[in-house]
Design an enzyme around this catalytic site. Sequence first.
Site, PDB file in Angstrom:
ATOM      1  N   SER A   1       0.837  -1.197   0.000  1.00  0.00           N
ATOM      2  CA  SER A   1       0.000   0.000   0.000  1.00  0.00           C
ATOM      3  C   SER A   1       0.870   1.245   0.000  1.00  0.00           C
ATOM      4  O   SER A   1       2.010   1.228   0.486  1.00  0.00           O
ATOM      5  CB  SER A   1      -0.899   0.011   1.244  1.00  0.00           C
TER       6      SER A   1
ATOM      7  N   TYR B   1      -1.757  -1.258  10.332  1.00  0.00           N
ATOM      8  CA  TYR B   1      -1.967  -1.412   8.891  1.00  0.00           C
ATOM      9  C   TYR B   1      -0.753  -0.933   8.097  1.00  0.00           C
ATOM     10  O   TYR B   1      -0.179  -1.693   7.296  1.00  0.00           O
ATOM     11  CB  TYR B   1      -3.221  -0.653   8.451  1.00  0.00           C
TER      12      TYR B   1
END
Length: 271
Positions: free
Chosen positions: A143, A157
């Site tokens: 990401s 995350y």
Amino acid sequence: MSPTATRWALVTGASAGIGAAIARELAARGHDLVLTARREDRLAALAEELRSRYGRRVETIRADLAEPGASVALCAEIERRGIAIDVLINNAGYGVAGHYLAQPWKVHADFLQVLVTAPCELAYLLLPGMQQRGYGRIGNIASLAGHVPGSAGHTMYAASKAFLIKFSQSLGLENRERGVKVCAICPGFTWSEFHDVVGSREQVSRMPKWLWMTAEDVAREGLDAMERGEIVYVTGRVNRTIKALVKLLPDRVALNLVQRRSKDFRVQDPH
């Protein structure tokens, strides 16, 4: 395997979003597929779509990668079916909303199992066959969050995605001369059900539309980058610009900027 033989690809988290888009793109490029996720009904529907639309062989295996033995069991079942995996897409993932202490440790342990341990274990189990055949592709869906400072909320995350980026770099360099290409594919905001699942749809719906990409564009760009031999690839010009600008900022300034904007895209604990 002959040069013209069809190669099998394994896609985790294939039931929706980027995973489903990658499965469709791989099928369009001539791959047969093993699809895995927790939701059998969605896997079955996608498998039938790919068979009828692209004429590919598609196998489905239900697996919950939060279970410690799931990766080994998945690979054993694939071997039992007589399939050799040449393309591994580690896509399965999700977010844990709120601040770190808002959830019991078991929730975080499951998260780490899916986002960190399972991708490493699957690569470990499938890489020897790729090396032996002199051909392999490993795509780790990371990401943009792994390139920018961590935010308040969704505590692990960004950390998990940063891990996948560094893991991909080392694994890619180790296998570059053995016919195995490894790529950390790093999307930014992507139209999918991800934000509905983690409960951040209300926040992110207020983000500018130009920040978003479709799952289909992410899949196409990411697979193209992997084939080119890119080890880390950020999808979308806007996301690449964000990454470049953040790198130019002093760490303290970048962290303060993210701190002020965390509430716009991460679920916060109520006060």
